[in-house]
Scaffold this motif. Structure first.
Motif, PDB file in Angstrom:
ATOM      1  N   GLU A  45      -5.893   8.642   5.452  1.00  0.00           N
ATOM      2  CA  GLU A  45      -5.859   8.075   4.097  1.00  0.00           C
ATOM      3  C   GLU A  45      -5.643   6.570   4.137  1.00  0.00           C
ATOM      4  OE1 GLU A  45      -3.331   8.362  -0.097  1.00  0.00           O
ATOM      5  OE2 GLU A  45      -2.944   9.797   1.522  1.00  0.00           O
ATOM      6  N   LEU A  46      -4.680   6.105   4.939  1.00  0.00           N
ATOM      7  CA  LEU A  46      -4.447   4.665   5.035  1.00  0.00           C
ATOM      8  C   LEU A  46      -5.632   3.986   5.707  1.00  0.00           C
ATOM      9  CD1 LEU A  46      -2.624   2.211   4.649  1.00  0.00           C
ATOM     10  CD2 LEU A  46      -1.584   2.714   6.876  1.00  0.00           C
ATOM     11  N   LEU A  47      -6.214   4.627   6.706  1.00  0.00           N
ATOM     12  CA  LEU A  47      -7.385   4.053   7.370  1.00  0.00           C
ATOM     13  C   LEU A  47      -8.508   3.814   6.369  1.00  0.00           C
ATOM     14  CD1 LEU A  47      -8.828   3.222  10.010  1.00  0.00           C
ATOM     15  CD2 LEU A  47      -9.514   5.618  10.266  1.00  0.00           C
ATOM     16  N   GLU A  48      -8.770   4.783   5.504  1.00  0.00           N
ATOM     17  CA  GLU A  48      -9.822   4.629   4.500  1.00  0.00           C
ATOM     18  C   GLU A  48      -9.492   3.498   3.530  1.00  0.00           C
ATOM     19  OE1 GLU A  48     -10.585   8.279   2.522  1.00  0.00           O
ATOM     20  OE2 GLU A  48     -11.250   9.336   4.344  1.00  0.00           O
ATOM     21  N   ARG A  49      -8.224   3.371   3.149  1.00  0.00           N
ATOM     22  CA  ARG A  49      -7.836   2.309   2.222  1.00  0.00           C
ATOM     23  C   ARG A  49      -8.032   0.937   2.865  1.00  0.00           C
ATOM     24  NH1 ARG A  49      -2.041   3.649  -0.203  1.00  0.00           N
ATOM     25  NH2 ARG A  49      -2.676   2.023  -1.693  1.00  0.00           N
ATOM     26  N   LEU A  50      -7.665   0.820   4.135  1.00  0.00           N
ATOM     27  CA  LEU A  50      -7.856  -0.452   4.831  1.00  0.00           C
ATOM     28  C   LEU A  50      -9.336  -0.771   5.003  1.00  0.00           C
ATOM     29  CD1 LEU A  50      -5.038  -0.264   7.532  1.00  0.00           C
ATOM     30  CD2 LEU A  50      -5.097  -1.716   5.500  1.00  0.00           C
ATOM     31  N   LEU A  86       0.827  -1.209   0.000  1.00  0.00           N
ATOM     32  CA  LEU A  86       0.000   0.000   0.000  1.00  0.00           C
ATOM     33  C   LEU A  86       0.858   1.255   0.000  1.00  0.00           C
ATOM     34  CD1 LEU A  86      -2.679  -1.112   2.646  1.00  0.00           C
ATOM     35  CD2 LEU A  86      -2.744  -1.383   0.150  1.00  0.00           C
ATOM     36  N   GLY A  87       2.158   1.093  -0.251  1.00  0.00           N
ATOM     37  CA  GLY A  87       3.049   2.237  -0.322  1.00  0.00           C
ATOM     38  C   GLY A  87       3.593   2.699   1.009  1.00  0.00           C
ATOM     39  N   VAL A  88       3.445   1.885   2.066  1.00  0.00           N
ATOM     40  CA  VAL A  88       3.978   2.220   3.388  1.00  0.00           C
ATOM     41  C   VAL A  88       5.300   1.476   3.543  1.00  0.00           C
ATOM     42  CG1 VAL A  88       3.559   2.177   5.868  1.00  0.00           C
ATOM     43  CG2 VAL A  88       1.638   2.492   4.288  1.00  0.00           C
ATOM     44  N   PRO A  89       6.448   2.164   3.599  1.00  0.00           N
ATOM     45  CA  PRO A  89       7.731   1.476   3.479  1.00  0.00           C
ATOM     46  C   PRO A  89       8.246   0.810   4.743  1.00  0.00           C
ATOM     47  CG  PRO A  89       8.093   3.837   3.644  1.00  0.00           C
ATOM     48  CD  PRO A  89       6.603   3.628   3.577  1.00  0.00           C
ATOM     49  N   ASP A  90       7.893   1.338   5.924  1.00  0.00           N
ATOM     50  CA  ASP A  90       8.518   0.808   7.135  1.00  0.00           C
ATOM     51  C   ASP A  90       7.636   1.068   8.347  1.00  0.00           C
ATOM     52  OD1 ASP A  90       8.900   3.536   7.773  1.00  0.00           O
ATOM     53  OD2 ASP A  90      10.902   3.538   6.885  1.00  0.00           O
ATOM     54  N   GLN A  91       8.130   0.615   9.509  1.00  0.00           N
ATOM     55  CA  GLN A  91       7.368   0.705  10.744  1.00  0.00           C
ATOM     56  C   GLN A  91       7.025   2.155  11.106  1.00  0.00           C
ATOM     57  OE1 GLN A  91       8.721  -1.666  14.194  1.00  0.00           O
ATOM     58  NE2 GLN A  91       8.697   0.230  15.381  1.00  0.00           N
ATOM     59  N   ALA A 149      -3.722  -2.022  13.278  1.00  0.00           N
ATOM     60  CA  ALA A 149      -5.022  -2.662  13.126  1.00  0.00           C
ATOM     61  C   ALA A 149      -6.144  -1.636  13.197  1.00  0.00           C
ATOM     62  CB  ALA A 149      -5.218  -3.722  14.213  1.00  0.00           C
ATOM     63  N   VAL A 150      -7.269  -2.003  12.612  1.00  0.00           N
ATOM     64  CA  VAL A 150      -8.467  -1.164  12.597  1.00  0.00           C
ATOM     65  C   VAL A 150      -9.497  -1.779  13.532  1.00  0.00           C
ATOM     66  CG1 VAL A 150     -10.332  -0.252  11.167  1.00  0.00           C
ATOM     67  CG2 VAL A 150      -8.015  -0.414  10.236  1.00  0.00           C
ATOM     68  N   THR A 151     -10.171  -0.928  14.289  1.00  0.00           N
ATOM     69  CA  THR A 151     -11.238  -1.383  15.164  1.00  0.00           C
ATOM     70  C   THR A 151     -12.455  -0.491  14.932  1.00  0.00           C
ATOM     71  OG1 THR A 151     -11.811  -1.940  17.455  1.00  0.00           O
ATOM     72  CG2 THR A 151     -10.508   0.069  17.114  1.00  0.00           C
ATOM     73  N   VAL A 152     -13.454  -0.619  15.783  1.00  0.00           N
ATOM     74  CA  VAL A 152     -14.639   0.250  15.717  1.00  0.00           C
ATOM     75  C   VAL A 152     -14.421   1.388  16.714  1.00  0.00           C
ATOM     76  CG1 VAL A 152     -17.114   0.376  16.098  1.00  0.00           C
ATOM     77  CG2 VAL A 152     -16.138  -1.705  15.121  1.00  0.00           C
ATOM     78  N   SER A 210     -11.642   0.056   2.939  1.00  0.00           N
ATOM     79  CA  SER A 210     -12.096  -0.389   1.622  1.00  0.00           C
ATOM     80  C   SER A 210     -11.742  -1.856   1.399  1.00  0.00           C
ATOM     81  CB  SER A 210     -11.457   0.486   0.536  1.00  0.00           C
ATOM     82  OG  SER A 210     -11.705  -0.049  -0.757  1.00  0.00           O
ATOM     83  N   ILE A 211     -10.522  -2.233   1.796  1.00  0.00           N
ATOM     84  CA  ILE A 211     -10.097  -3.632   1.651  1.00  0.00           C
ATOM     85  C   ILE A 211     -10.914  -4.527   2.571  1.00  0.00           C
ATOM     86  CG2 ILE A 211      -8.147  -5.213   1.912  1.00  0.00           C
ATOM     87  CD1 ILE A 211      -6.334  -2.739   1.316  1.00  0.00           C
ATOM     88  N   ARG A 212     -11.160  -4.060   3.789  1.00  0.00           N
ATOM     89  CA  ARG A 212     -11.960  -4.847   4.730  1.00  0.00           C
ATOM     90  C   ARG A 212     -13.374  -5.063   4.186  1.00  0.00           C
ATOM     91  NH1 ARG A 212     -15.516  -5.307   8.581  1.00  0.00           N
ATOM     92  NH2 ARG A 212     -16.475  -3.325   7.999  1.00  0.00           N
ATOM     93  N   GLY A 213     -13.921  -4.032   3.550  1.00  0.00           N
ATOM     94  CA  GLY A 213     -15.254  -4.179   2.957  1.00  0.00           C
ATOM     95  C   GLY A 213     -15.272  -5.229   1.866  1.00  0.00           C
ATOM     96  N   ALA A 214     -14.225  -5.271   1.041  1.00  0.00           N
ATOM     97  CA  ALA A 214     -14.146  -6.283  -0.017  1.00  0.00           C
ATOM     98  C   ALA A 214     -14.012  -7.676   0.590  1.00  0.00           C
ATOM     99  CB  ALA A 214     -12.963  -5.982  -0.938  1.00  0.00           C
ATOM    100  N   ALA A 215     -13.271  -7.790   1.693  1.00  0.00           N
ATOM    101  CA  ALA A 215     -13.158  -9.085   2.365  1.00  0.00           C
ATOM    102  C   ALA A 215     -14.504  -9.514   2.952  1.00  0.00           C
ATOM    103  CB  ALA A 215     -12.100  -9.003   3.462  1.00  0.00           C
TER     104      ALA A 215
END
Length: 353
Positions: free
Chosen positions: A202-207, A188-193, A244-247, A209-214
């Motif tokens: 931005e990364l939260l929204e991308r994740l 996802l273009g994130v190179p390191d820790q 990680a993402v939570t509610v 989107s991926i979670r929705g597809a899963a």
């Protein structure tokens, strides 16, 4: 009815613990009652409490406590997800059950065996230390019999390509304690820790989107809490770094079930975590998970692959040094009751945590 609040360190919020025997068994009236309880909590300043645990002494001879997790969802008091579990809430429930008299008082070395009614998990919570209002635990998710690796892959394979985030993204869907989608953050273009922990909306929204597809792939609702998702990559000091993402946003650390699932995924050949672990030589034994909120060590014990067709299987996974604080008990009056002082005091403690 008496409600209890307990907070497990690393969780996004406290857990609201209720006696399941005093609530309806049927789902529709149960959720209606829980919606009333959420409205009451919100009136007292507790709208941030989104974890609910329903507990009672187990009638099964192998267990001490029956536990059912309810994830409250933002947006309205009657929105819930009953699909998964929460390890932090299991620990909160054990401490609350001990403090309320549902279980014997905890002492160091005591083991409480919990049956998770949401998904059939068996969880053993061993008290490492016990104080007046807190306790430390080692937690083990035990399988009644070895679970073949293939049974831990709900998509039927270690890697799955999803149409998400404006393109194609490979994830590993793994079901151990909870179902997670693990994605290599570098894809996802994130190179390191450091970049992973700095990442924002931005990364939260991308994740998401991926979670929705899963969720679509599994046939689950997109607006629910499951499956969970975490971006992972090699840790700066070894092990695996995870976000990680939570509610309803970023998890402050990683869920206890997430640590268990990640520790299990590291042992399953071909998964994203398995590949990352081999980059750093941390494929076997105790694995460190580094998060923005600290470090967690998990150990997943498996059988080794042997003869052709013997793929290996999960036996158990353990996380140590989990700390839980009891925050108070209060009576739940009928909806609309004006006396909120005691619950407000308890909830103020939870905000401070």
């Amino acid at each position: 009815m008496i409600g209890h609040l307990a907070y497990a360190a690393g969780a996004p919020c406290p857990t609201f613990v209720l006696d399941a025997a005093r609530l309806p068994r049927e789902e529709e009236p149960l959720l209606a009652r829980l919606a009333q309880a959420r409205e009451y909590l919100a009136s007292a300043g507790g709208a941030h409490v989104l974890k609910i645990a329903l507990i009672e002494p187990s009638t099964h001879p192998m267990f001490d406590l029956d536990y059912r997790f309810v994830q409250a969802l933002p947006g309205a008091p009657d929105r819930f997800d009953l699909r998964g579990s929460c390890g932090h809430s299991v620990l909160a429930s054990v401490l609350a059950a001990s403090r309320s008299g549902m279980l014997p008082r905890l002492v160091p070395g005591a083991r409480v065996r919990v049956r998770v009614r949401n998904n059939g998990d068996s969880v053993v919570c061993e008290a490492e230390r016990v104080g007046r209002d807190e306790a430390g635990f080692t937690v083990t998710f035990v399988q009644p019999s070895p679970v073949p690796f293939s049974h831990l892959l709900p998509a039927g394979r270690p890697g799955t390509v999803l149409a998400a985030d404006g393109g194609s993204v490979e994830v590993s869907l793994v079901a151990s304690a909870n179902t997670y989608a693990f994605v290599d953050a570098r894809a996802l273009g994130v190179p390191d820790q450091a970049a992973l922990f700095r990442a924002g909306g931005e990364l939260l929204e991308r994740l998401e989107s991926i979670r929705g597809a899963a969720a679509d792939l599994l046939g689950w609702p997109r607006d629910g809490a499951f499956p969970k998702i975490a971006a992972v990559l090699p840790g700066m000091d070894g092990g695996i770094a995870a976000r990680a993402v939570t509610v309803p946003g970023w998890h402050p650390s990683i869920a206890l079930t997430g640590a268990v699932c990640l520790g299990s995924a590291v042992r399953i050949p071909g998964t994203v975590p398995w590949l990352i672990a081999r980059e750093r030589g941390t494929a076997d034994g105790l694995m460190d998970i580094t998060t923005a909120g600290g470090r967690t060590a998990v150990s997943a014990v498996t059988t080794a692959a042997g003869a052709p067709g013997d793929e290996g299987a999960l036996l158990w996974a353990t996380v140590a040094h989990k700390h839980v604080t009891f925050q108070g008990s209060f009576a739940l009056p009928p909806l609309g009751h004006p006396q909120y002082e005691e619950v407000a005091r308890c909830l103020a403690l939870s905000v401070a945590a």
